[in-house]
Design a protein around this motif. Sequence first.
Motif, PDB file in Angstrom:
ATOM      1  N   SER A  25      -6.752  14.189  13.713  1.00 14.40           N
ATOM      2  CA  SER A  25      -7.173  13.102  12.797  1.00 14.40           C
ATOM      3  C   SER A  25      -7.132  13.539  11.345  1.00 14.40           C
ATOM      4  O   SER A  25      -7.894  13.028  10.534  1.00 14.40           O
ATOM      5  N   SER A  67      -4.417  14.566   8.159  1.00 14.59           N
ATOM      6  CA  SER A  67      -3.104  14.856   7.587  1.00 14.59           C
ATOM      7  C   SER A  67      -3.106  16.244   6.958  1.00 14.59           C
ATOM      8  O   SER A  67      -2.101  16.960   6.997  1.00 14.59           O
ATOM      9  N   THR A 118      -3.115   4.054   7.715  1.00 10.83           N
ATOM     10  CA  THR A 118      -4.404   3.630   7.166  1.00 10.83           C
ATOM     11  C   THR A 118      -4.260   2.253   6.518  1.00 10.83           C
ATOM     12  O   THR A 118      -5.145   1.399   6.626  1.00 10.83           O
ATOM     13  N   GLY A 134      -6.408  13.382   2.894  1.00 11.61           N
ATOM     14  CA  GLY A 134      -6.046  13.225   4.302  1.00 11.61           C
ATOM     15  C   GLY A 134      -7.000  13.934   5.243  1.00 11.61           C
ATOM     16  O   GLY A 134      -6.653  14.931   5.870  1.00 11.61           O
ATOM     17  N   VAL A 135      -8.210  13.416   5.326  1.00 10.65           N
ATOM     18  CA  VAL A 135      -9.205  14.018   6.221  1.00 10.65           C
ATOM     19  C   VAL A 135      -9.745  12.934   7.160  1.00 10.65           C
ATOM     20  O   VAL A 135      -9.569  11.747   6.883  1.00 10.65           O
ATOM     21  N   ILE A 161     -11.471   8.893   6.358  1.00  6.13           N
ATOM     22  CA  ILE A 161     -11.424   8.433   4.965  1.00  6.13           C
ATOM     23  C   ILE A 161     -10.984   6.966   4.897  1.00  6.13           C
ATOM     24  O   ILE A 161     -11.330   6.248   3.964  1.00  6.13           O
ATOM     25  N   GLY A 162     -10.241   6.526   5.907  1.00  2.00           N
ATOM     26  CA  GLY A 162      -9.757   5.145   5.904  1.00  2.00           C
ATOM     27  C   GLY A 162     -10.894   4.132   5.877  1.00  2.00           C
ATOM     28  O   GLY A 162     -10.733   3.031   5.362  1.00  2.00           O
ATOM     29  N   ASP A 186      -8.511   6.166  13.943  1.00  7.52           N
ATOM     30  CA  ASP A 186      -8.263   7.230  12.960  1.00  7.52           C
ATOM     31  C   ASP A 186      -7.155   8.160  13.475  1.00  7.52           C
ATOM     32  O   ASP A 186      -6.244   8.555  12.744  1.00  7.52           O
ATOM     33  N   ARG A 204      -3.805   6.252  13.249  1.00 11.03           N
ATOM     34  CA  ARG A 204      -3.268   6.043  11.893  1.00 11.03           C
ATOM     35  C   ARG A 204      -2.846   7.362  11.255  1.00 11.03           C
ATOM     36  O   ARG A 204      -1.890   7.396  10.467  1.00 11.03           O
ATOM     37  N   THR A 205      -3.520   8.467  11.610  1.00 14.20           N
ATOM     38  CA  THR A 205      -3.108   9.754  11.044  1.00 14.20           C
ATOM     39  C   THR A 205      -1.693  10.114  11.509  1.00 14.20           C
ATOM     40  O   THR A 205      -0.882  10.621  10.720  1.00 14.20           O
ATOM     41  N   ASN A 226       0.512   8.128   9.401  1.00 14.60           N
ATOM     42  CA  ASN A 226       0.493   8.615   8.012  1.00 14.60           C
ATOM     43  C   ASN A 226       1.458   9.783   7.805  1.00 14.60           C
ATOM     44  O   ASN A 226       2.253   9.791   6.871  1.00 14.60           O
TER      45      ASN A 226
HETATM   46  N1  ASP Z   1      -7.524  10.569   8.898  1.00 19.19           N
HETATM   47  C1  ASP Z   1      -6.473  10.004   8.088  1.00 19.19           C
HETATM   48  C2  ASP Z   1      -5.552  11.111   7.600  1.00 19.19           C
HETATM   49  O1  ASP Z   1      -5.924  12.251   7.561  1.00 19.19           O
HETATM   50  C3  ASP Z   1      -7.000   9.231   6.919  1.00 19.19           C
HETATM   51  C4  ASP Z   1      -7.787   8.017   7.394  1.00 19.19           C
HETATM   52  O2  ASP Z   1      -8.986   8.137   7.629  1.00 19.19           O
HETATM   53  O3  ASP Z   1      -7.196   6.960   7.533  1.00 19.19           O
HETATM   54  O4  ASP Z   1      -4.429  10.833   7.244  1.00 19.19           O
END
Ligand code: ASP
Length: 434
Positions: A285, A287, A324, A364-365, A368-369, A398, A401-402, A405
């Motif tokens: 989860s 990036s 995200t 990218g943690v 955060i979305g 999450d 979407r990661t 991403n």
């Molecule tokens: N966890 C996603 C990332 O690291 C960010 C998000 O919370 O959408 O890309």
Amino acid sequence: MTDEPKSLLRRVLAKIRGLKLHTQILIGLILGAVLGPLMGEVAQWIKPIGDAFINLLIMIVVPLVMASLIVGTASLGDLKKLGRIGIKTVGYYLIATAIAVAFGLGAGKAFNPGAGMDEDVKARMLTDYAGVTEEQLQRVADKPGLAEFLVDIVPRNPFRAMVETNFLQIIFFALLFGISLTILSEERRQPILRLLSSVNDAMIVLVKMVMRVAPLGVFALIAAVAAQFGYGVLLTLLKYVVVTIGTMIVFVLAVYPISLRLSGMPATYFFKKYYEVMLFAFSTSSSNATLPINIQVSQEDLGVANDVASFVLPLGATINMNGTAIYQGVSTIFIAQVFGIALGLQDLLIVVLTATLASIGAAGVPGIGMVTLTIVLQQIGIPVEGIALVVGVERILDMTRTAVNVTGDTTCAVWVAKTEGELNIPQDSEKLAA
Ligand code: ASP
């Protein structure tokens, strides 16, 4: 355990060890998802293995990005080229993100995930997760404004930027450092470039070493998530989850291949080489944590030159979040529908703009979305309490979407490399694509 099952287990493990690494990682993921819920408490005992695995990856990311970006910039030897790469990258990211939000909004409008939600269920969720709204609002309040954000890209102390894994600051410093090196005489430049090249190479070796334990790390991470996952909430929100994840899948299969086609890379080849990175992003989860392996695979398997990969990918981990963005589009419509709020065209345009801009400053943690979603909701006057409606399935969304991403970052890197004549697609691409 008697001897027979023991030797059977040993044989199975030996078989698994004989498989390709990405297949092993996939097996780790599937086993984690299946066994996690059966393991109960035990899954939490092995969670530290997964956490240590993420730490290992994060440990590599700062020295790797710093060294490879300085070496990459110094080897460009051309400021104009650097500017060109910068403009293409940021342009690609903004356009891809805006398209992604539009996809999310379109899917939300088409499938109405929030229509007809039971009033009791709604009331229960709003009460059960009320604390989350407070937490998100606090995180939004802590976010800097535009001027502050721009000033903050310039680090006062590059070491602090490294300590805090602040990619925009690290990139800023590394670019200027690399440019300064090109102005030095050959004799003065070479020792530091040789040193940093070796640091870069050593970090790539380290990535490969860490990858060997990835199947176990992924297993532990997924088992812990699966054991704690609220399957009841998943059923309640099934339509919303299916629409969100379905839209992400459609986006990955419809939009990225267009970009890959423009880059002259067969999509099948890309995904065969790249799905391991997607599994990683899905499991962690994050990036940021996926960055070391993303850089390694992009360079070695996809043929993106170092100077492009080392700039485009870390920047993307921070400012480009297509998955995200889709999530924000669908979620905004979902929450608005549950609250019975009609959104006009103007609202939808504000969502596209806000979601695109908000993702730029988001690191990218994990999770955060949801912070950026809070900002979007605030912007168009939807009660932020609505966050409580989606938090129960946050983790699975999450993770998904990661994975999207990081894929967006890499398709951009492939395209930029192609347009700069810096894409050396490995020989086996045609064979694999066939
Ligand atoms: N966890 C996603 C990332 O690291 C960010 C998000 O919370 O959408 O890309």
